[in-house]
Design a protein around this motif. Structure first.
Motif: not given
Ligand code: ANZ
Ligand code: ZN
Length: 851
Positions: A23-27, A120-124, A771-779
């Protein structure tokens, strides 16, 4: 009966879900506006402490909020993994620094994950990995090639306990910043980074950092220390001359001596011919030479017998060798003005030199100075011939002008900032990628041979540099002539590692330190959050490194961090054993809050191993620290209350820039709030909640107002205000009767608190069928119309006297206002049933009825 929020279950479930969904991997390729939120990465010392929890919670709330408001967010985490503690562990416990560090990283990573940070742990990254420090070596060589790195023999600060060189910045009050040992002077060949080349730019750049705390900018300004002064020569009685530097040329007529440093050429020449002088010079070398030590130690001098001619013909001044003059500042020589400089005052008092007033503080103007402290403030020049009557600023200018006209001196700029000495005689750091060849001199390690990796097989059983005494590591063929040569066995100051990690987070190709375009798409860091203890060192080095990278053409970036926030500390009450006539080390009396027993009437006790009770004295509330034993380990707290309660408490009690006092009550209050939130969620959002109808305009307005307020507070890093607004909304919802609006309000409340209590928010979202995760929801959107106060208070007067006030819709037509006024019971009574003769309506303000 409402269900309880099961934090432990929810925490584990959602943390796993976020992980698996990345979810928190930056694109890098996202079309959304990019935001870079960064907290200072931790040193893997063993465990996460409360300071980390507070720091990372703040960054996390901002990062999650930015995601909800439509940003592509980079919020990475890594490890500042080189440094002395790992070698100390190796020496004390026989464990390899690498193993110790990696074990700590594993522990701390698990602890951070347990708090549900949107990272974003992919960039650790860990700076101790060759895949990081190899690129740092490449950057070092780029700097070397462009002349930003040089080697010179210099007197260094030597820490006799850590057996390493320290930068000036790492010497605090004459002691090593880590070991606390008294620092000695040694001559060594060291690598330097030319930070002074950017002194002006580093200073000028501060003005543009308007999202930095003023105090940090001021600290950097003082550290860089630009001062204007005059440099000029005194003619000496022995036919020579001595050049001095002063920032107070205005005081020239108050001079009563000249002093040179113990290692000044004049001092050496005198010492060569005079045994007493030689002994004095020797004695000076024993004393400390840091600025702080010079401040405090007794001022001592040796009269050389030489005199210096005053540049304006005001007599001859004795020339001393003095222990408070530094060789590596200014010119290593000064003129002393006892009435207006405290060091000079102390010196003159000791050696009975004249103390003449030349700057008047307004009270006295005569030359006779009989105060017991120098006057260093502003004032009017007196007893100074052509300067008399001028203020200090004008007098400085006048003396510089005359010196330049007369050709015997010139105005100068001097800097306090010194080049950054980066060589460390330690193992656990980035090897300096240079080879020393007897024939070719310094030879950079060829790029294709990078990284220069640390050898694994090293020993720590004897003090000193393990790299240097390794049997084979340093022996290599010279890359240029092939002869036997030696690697540099020093490693880089670990501040080098933290000077560019934020760029590597943004872009981490394997074959280069970073990709310029990708790095530039993320940088500068929009919001950097960390402790004020890094106000000078780390932040200045990172600002320098960025400039050096730009200088060598690797990135186009002026400043690394646009916004800086320095958070307050987490504090706790301290406790000490109360033992009468105790004579042991005072540090041994501190006792951990965990070891306290509450006796009758609330008195505190501790129990010894043999069961005896010792009374406890409560101490001040202080920063949590191992030495005072007043730390609270976050891990069991998270296990007991769940991550959301801990996060909520970290944000709630104090403004984030202030200290936060940890308390049992505080965390319990946070836990109760989490449960309150859940009760609302359970009542309104679960699928079997009873249907509702009817609207509630007042509540709807409060929801919109709260949405706007929380948004503004989070963006302004005023988390405690955001928390307060959420508390208020929660209470309002609790009090509101059932309605469609109340149900909607709970849904919005969940969205608004999602950045702070993300696990509960996901659980609620799922329950409500979002729908989906609240982490991805809009303010939630704010309807501006809902923010407007559309009712006004109207005063109703009868014959000019206030009889009633009415709340009426803004802009109500006159006739309707008049009708409302006449319908008021109070007005009917005041008019005694009669109709008014005349009605005056001032729209939205008042009605006056004339009877
Ligand atoms: C005469 C004087 C009169 C000074 C007075 C001060 C006050 P900052 O502002 O920190 O740059 N100084 C110069 N070189 C020195 C050295 N190598 N070691 C010790 N002291 C040195 O300090 C500049 C002032 O520090 C200079 O101005 C000089 O003393 C002293 F009322 O000159 B002044
Ligand atoms: Zn060679």
């Amino acid at each position: 009966m409402a269900s309880r929020f099961n934090a432990l279950k929810a925490d584990a479930h959602w943390q796993k879900t976020w992980d698996e969904a990345r979810t928190f991997a930056a694109d890098d390729h996202s079309a959304k506006p990019k935001t870079y939120v960064l907290e200072m990465f931790p040193y893997p010392s063993g465990k996460i402490h409360m300071g980390h929890v507070r720091n990372y919670t703040m960054g996390d709330v901002l990062a999650r909020h930015r995601r909800m408001t439509g940003h592509e967010v980079l919020h990475p985490m890594g490890w500042d993994a080189f440094g002395m503690p790992a070698e100390n562990a190796a020496m004390e416990k026989g464990v390899h620094p690498g193993a110790w560090t990696r074990q700590n990283i594993a522990t701390m990573k698990a602890q951070l994950k347990r708090l549900g940070f949107a990272l974003d742990w992919t960039r650790e990254l860990a700076t101790c990995d060759a895949s990081y420090y190899g690129h740092e070596q490449a950057l070092f060589l780029d700097f070397y090639a462009s002349g930003l790195v040089y080697r010179k023999e210099s007197a260094v600060n030597w820490d006799p306990v850590d057996m390493t060189v320290l930068a000036n910045e790492q010497v605090i009050d004459g002691r090593g910043w880590r070991s606390g040992a008294l620092v000695e002077k040694r001559k060594l060949s060291q690598w330097f980074l030319k930070i002074t080349q950017f002194a002006d730019d580093l200073l000028d750049g501060l003005a543009g950092l308007d999202q930095w705390p003023d105090k940090v900018r001021l600290m950097q300004e003082n550290w860089i220390g630009k001062s204007q002064g005059l440099q000029f020569r005194f003619a000496l009685s022995d036919g020579g001359s001595v050049e001095v530097f002063t920032t107070r040329p205005d005081t020239i007529f108050g001079a009563s001596f000249v002093a040179v440093a113990a290692d000044h050429p004049i001092a050496r020449a005198v010492a060569a011919a005079n045994a007493d002088a030689a002994a004095f010079v020797e004695r000076c070398k024993q004393g400390g030479t840091t600025a702080a030590e010079l401040e405090t130690q007794e001022k001592l001098g040796f009269d050389t017998g030489i005199t210096a001619a005053h540049p304006f013909g005001a007599g001859d001044l004795p020339v001393f060798i003095a222990n408070f003059v530094l060789m590596d500042y200014g010119t290593g020589a000064v003129f002393g003005v006892p009435a207006h400089d405290q060091r000079d005052f102390d010196f003159a008092s000791k050696y009975a030199l004249p103390i003449r007033r030349v700057v008047s503080d307004g009270d006295r103007t005569d030359p006779d100075f009989d105060g017991d402290e120098a006057w260093t403030g502003a004032g009017t020049l007196v007893n100074s011939h052509f300067l008399d009557g001028m203020d200090v600023v004008d007098a400085k200018r006048e003396v510089i002008r005359r010196a330049e006209d007369g050709g015997w001196g010139h105005g100068t700029t001097v800097w306090r900032l010194r080049d950054w000495g980066v060589s460390r005689q330690r193992y656990w750091g980035t090897p300096i990628p240079i080879i020393h060849c007897a024939a070719c001199g310094e030879v950079p390690v060829p790029r294709e041979q990078l990284p220069v990796e640390l050898p694994e097989d090293v020993t720590f059983d004897v003090p000193g540099n393990p790299l240097d005494r390794h049997p084979t590591w340093k022996h290599v063929a010279c890359p240029s002539c092939g002869a036997d040569a030696l690697r540099d066995t020093d490693t880089l100051d670990t501040f080098a590692d933290s000077s560019w990690y934020f760029i590597r987070f943004a872009s981490q190709p394997e074959d280069r330190p970073f990709d310029r375009a990708v790095a530039e798409s993320w940088l500068p860091v929009g919001q950097y959050i960390g402790g004020v203890e890094h106000a000078i060192l780390h932040l200045l080095y990172a600002r320098f490194w960025t400039r050096a990278l730009r200088h060598v053409g690797l990135i186009d970036l002026a400043e690394p961090f646009t916004g800086l926030f320095t958070q307050g500390m987490v504090t706790h009450e301290t406790y000490q054993l109360d033992i009468p006539d105790y004579a042991g080390p005072p540090g041994a009396l501190w006792i951990s809050p965990d070891a306290l027993i509450v006796g009758e009437g609330g008195a505190l006790f501790a129990q010894t191993e043999d069961g005896a009770s010792i009374p406890i004295r409560r101490g001040r509330v202080e920063k949590m620290s191992k030495s005072k034993k007043n730390t609270v380990d976050p891990e069991p707290i998270v296990d007991q209350y769940g991550a959301d309660a801990v996060r909520w408490f970290m944000l709630s009690d104090s403004p984030p820039e202030r200290d936060l006092e940890w308390s049992e009550n505080g965390i319990e209050g946070a836990w109760r709030f989490v449960q309150r939130l859940w009760r609302l969620v359970d009542a309104e959002l679960s699928p079997d909640a009873a249907p509702v109808e009817g609207d509630d305009l007042a509540l709807r307005k409060q929801v919109h107002r709260t949405t706007a307020a929380v948004h503004a507070a989070v963006e302004g890093l005023q988390f405690n205000k955001a928390v307060a607004a959420l508390y208020a909304l929660t209470s309002a919802i609790e009090k509101a009767p059932p309605s469609v609006e109340r149900r909607a309000a709970v849904r919005t409340l969940v969205l608004l608190s999602a950045p702070m209590v993300p696990h509960l928010a996901e659980e609620a979202w799922a329950l409500a069928g979002g729908s989906g995760l609240i982490a991805d929801a809009a303010w939630p959107a704010v309807d501006p119309a809902m923010l407007v106060d559309d009712e006004v208070t109207i005063a109703i007067q009868v014959n000019g006297k206030l009889r009633d006030t009415l709340m009426l819709p803004k802009g109500m037509p006159k006739e309707e206002v008049e009708a409302a006024a006449l319908a008021s019971e109070k007005i009917v009574r005041a008019l005694e049933g009669k109709a008014p003769r005349k009605v005056i309506v001032v729209p939205d303000r008042l009605v006056n009825l004339v009877a």
